[in-house]
Design a protein around this motif. Structure first.
Motif, PDB file in Angstrom:
ATOM      1  N   ALA A 107       0.817  -1.222   0.000  1.00  0.00           N
ATOM      2  CA  ALA A 107       0.000   0.000   0.000  1.00  0.00           C
ATOM      3  C   ALA A 107       0.848   1.269   0.000  1.00  0.00           C
ATOM      4  N   VAL A 108       2.214   1.118   0.027  1.00  0.00           N
ATOM      5  CA  VAL A 108       3.113   2.281   0.060  1.00  0.00           C
ATOM      6  C   VAL A 108       3.608   2.569  -1.352  1.00  0.00           C
ATOM      7  N   ASN A 109       3.712   3.861  -1.726  1.00  0.00           N
ATOM      8  CA  ASN A 109       4.178   4.255  -3.059  1.00  0.00           C
ATOM      9  C   ASN A 109       5.600   3.759  -3.289  1.00  0.00           C
ATOM     10  N   VAL A 110       5.860   3.193  -4.475  1.00  0.00           N
ATOM     11  CA  VAL A 110       7.194   2.714  -4.835  1.00  0.00           C
ATOM     12  C   VAL A 110       8.175   3.881  -4.781  1.00  0.00           C
ATOM     13  N   PRO A 138       7.795  -1.815  -1.477  1.00  0.00           N
ATOM     14  CA  PRO A 138       8.594  -2.879  -2.108  1.00  0.00           C
ATOM     15  C   PRO A 138       9.620  -2.251  -3.046  1.00  0.00           C
ATOM     16  N   VAL A 139      10.782  -2.873  -3.203  1.00  0.00           N
ATOM     17  CA  VAL A 139      11.829  -2.392  -4.111  1.00  0.00           C
ATOM     18  C   VAL A 139      11.650  -3.090  -5.446  1.00  0.00           C
ATOM     19  N   VAL A 140      11.610  -2.274  -6.540  1.00  0.00           N
ATOM     20  CA  VAL A 140      11.447  -2.837  -7.876  1.00  0.00           C
ATOM     21  C   VAL A 140      12.798  -2.897  -8.557  1.00  0.00           C
ATOM     22  N   ASN A 141      12.908  -3.729  -9.583  1.00  0.00           N
ATOM     23  CA  ASN A 141      14.153  -3.883 -10.346  1.00  0.00           C
ATOM     24  C   ASN A 141      14.542  -2.529 -10.938  1.00  0.00           C
ATOM     25  N   GLY A 142      15.749  -2.063 -10.576  1.00  0.00           N
ATOM     26  CA  GLY A 142      16.218  -0.766 -11.072  1.00  0.00           C
ATOM     27  C   GLY A 142      15.718   0.404 -10.265  1.00  0.00           C
TER      28      GLY A 142
END
Length: 537
Positions: free
Chosen positions: A426-429, A435-439
């Motif tokens: 529910a937290v903005n990337v 969550p940590v996204v690729n890159g």
């Protein structure tokens, strides 16, 4: 004794001087070349280039342009049309009159080396006075009135080629002038040249006036403020196309209009066409009654006779008219009176229309499904294909496809997530806790092992100083240029100061080594040279 010179550069002969030539010198002074120039002489001053021209007077008994009474300005070559100055330069700072005639096409200003001077327009002439400091206009410099004029500025020529050639109306207040191009006279007042009226000439724009006796005003150009095409209409004879309509006059054939408030229109001649049925007419110029079922019509319009051929018997009495296909209802309880109904049954399909509330004493079978009054919820009936449900409680469906479903709350709508996962989703990337996204941005992890990380930039990706136990120097400051690095402790490196040529590196008990001058009991000169070679001193 030496001669001296007057302001006009006449040779002033000293007593006893110029023996044998005194008479000749006197004749030159009094002749046309000297005194004659100052009294009646005329000289041409040519502007041959686009630059100012300067005149001078020198101590010489010879003709000089600046000494002449009249200066005739001409232009040639690149000087044609040049707007500039005729400067009275060295030797000309004297009191003297000049008649100036500007035969060029550019304005020329007659001025001293100081002062503003007098501008002479192209093709004009004027009388100026050099007071030794400035050149001034003689007519504007008189202190008393001339010829009874209100002020000296009124004395100007009457004839001018056009208004552009007029002098300043403020300077020549009260003067009159003729503009040949306009064929009119003007007088100077209030800082402007005001045109005088000619008999039959243009009136201009009067500030006020009474036009009672004025005739011949052209309607097309003489009146302002009219609406579009009004002036054109006013020029057309009354009663013809395009002319204004007068009370009681001919209206003509308007291209459009609204006759809401018209009265007295004669129907026999004032209208054309046939009045439609929707407007209360018959829609035809030759109406006729048409025969129908059990009805015959004889004669011609408007003298037609209607006859009925229907027959029947019984006691049924119905209304004067009824709705086609309507269900017949009994009126009252006699069993003999019937009435109309809003419920109809189609002839061919049997479909019923117009039914309001339908009360059933038992269950209703619809499409093979029996409906009872044991229902739940409110609203309309839901069918199989593409129904729209309004805030339904689905309960726990046995199955379903949510491909097009939206608005599922991540916090409560998904099961099986690990602890803290729903909160993280529910937290903005890119922000803390997401969550940590690729890159994407890693943020500042609270812990982790970087064993398999690669590409960490040393300039920005690490902090602190690498100790010598990990292969570093343990030193964060820069080394001293030309110094010698040594171990200051068992874990720290340090650098000596730069050495002096000829000095040798000397170990000091319990402290850092230093460069010192070799002593007689220490290293030999050759050894000192060897140290110098080794350490680059």
């Amino acid at each position: 004794m030496a001669s001296t010179w007057s302001a006009l550069k006449l040779e002033l002969l000293e007593t006893g001087a110029n023996s044998g030539t005194w008479g000749a010198s006197t004749n030159v002074n009094l002749g046309d070349a000297i005194l004659g120039e100052a009294i009646t002489g005329s000289a041409t001053v040519d502007f041959s280039s686009a630059a100012d021209v300067t005149l001078t007077l020198t101590d010489v008994a010879a003709t000089q342009s600046a000494r002449n009474l009249r200066l005739n300005i001409t232009e040639s070559g690149a000087g044609v049309g040049y707007v500039g100055n005729l400067i009275l330069g060295s030797g000309c700072q004297i009191e003297k009159f000049y008649l100036i005639r500007n035969n060029g096409t550019g304005v020329k200003t007659i001025k001293n080396t100081t002062g503003t001077g007098v501008a002479v327009a192209a093709g004009k002439a004027t009388l100026v006075y050099n007071d030794g400091t400035n050149v001034v206009d003689v007519l504007n410099s008189f202190s008393s009135a001339i010829l009874g004029a209100e002020n000296a500025g009124s004395i100007i020529p009457f004839y001018f080629a056009n208004q552009a050639a007029f002098p300043s109306a403020s300077t020549y207040h009260g003067a009159i002038a003729h503009s040949h191009a306009d064929g009119a006279m003007y007088f100077a007042h209030g800082g402007a040249w005001v045109r005088m009226l000619n008999d039959g000439g243009p009136l201009g724009t009067p500030s006020s006036g009474t036009a009672t006796n004025i005739t011949g005003l052209p309607i097309s150009t003489g009146v302002s403020g009219l609406g579009a095409n009004v002036a054109t209409a006013l020029a057309v004879a009354v009663g013809t196309a395009g002319a204004p309509v007068v009370n009681g006059g001919v209206l003509g054939t308007p291209s459009s209009g609204t006759a809401t408030n018209l009265t007295g229109l004669p129907l026999s001649t004032g209208v054309t066409g046939t009045l439609p049925v929707v407007n209360g007419g018959t829609g035809t110029a030759t109406p006729a009654i048409v025969a129908g079922t059990n009805i015959t019509v004889s004669g011609t319009w408007p003298n037609q006779t209607i006859n009925s051929t229907a027959s029947g018997s019984g006691d049924v009495v119905g209304p004067a008219s009824a709705t086609d296909n309507a269900l017949v209802r009994f009126d009252n309880t006699t069993g003999k009176l019937i009435q109309n109904s809003v419920v109809t049954v189609a002839d061919t399909t049997g479909n019923m229309a117009g039914v309001g509330t339908l009360s059933l004493g038992g269950a209703l079978t619809y499409g093979g499904i029996t409906l009872t009054n044991a229902v739940t919820g409110t609203g309309t009936m839901v069918l199989a294909t593409s129904p729209t449900l309004v805030t339904p409680a689905l309960g726990t469906p046995a199955s379903g496809v949510l491909t097009n479903a939206t608005g599922l709350p991540i916090a409560t709508g998904v099961s099986g997530l690990g602890t803290g996962v729903a909160t993280a989703l529910a937290v903005n990337v890119g922000t803390a806790g997401a969550p940590v996204v690729n890159g994407g941005a890693l943020g500042t992890p609270s812990g982790g092992t970087a064993t398999n990380l690669t590409g960490l930039p040393l300039s920005t990706g690490v902090t602190g100083t690498l100790p010598n136990t990990n292969g570093g120097t343990g030193q964060s400051s820069a080394f001293t240029q030309y110094g010698v690095t040594y171990a200051s402790t068992t874990s720290i490196l340090a650098t000596t100061a730069a050495g002096t040529p000829g000095y040798v590196l000397t170990a000091n008990s319990g402290s850092a080594p230093t460069f010192q001058a070799p002593s007689s009991s220490g290293a030999t000169k050759g050894q000192a040279i060897a140290f110098s070679i080794v350490f680059g001193l």
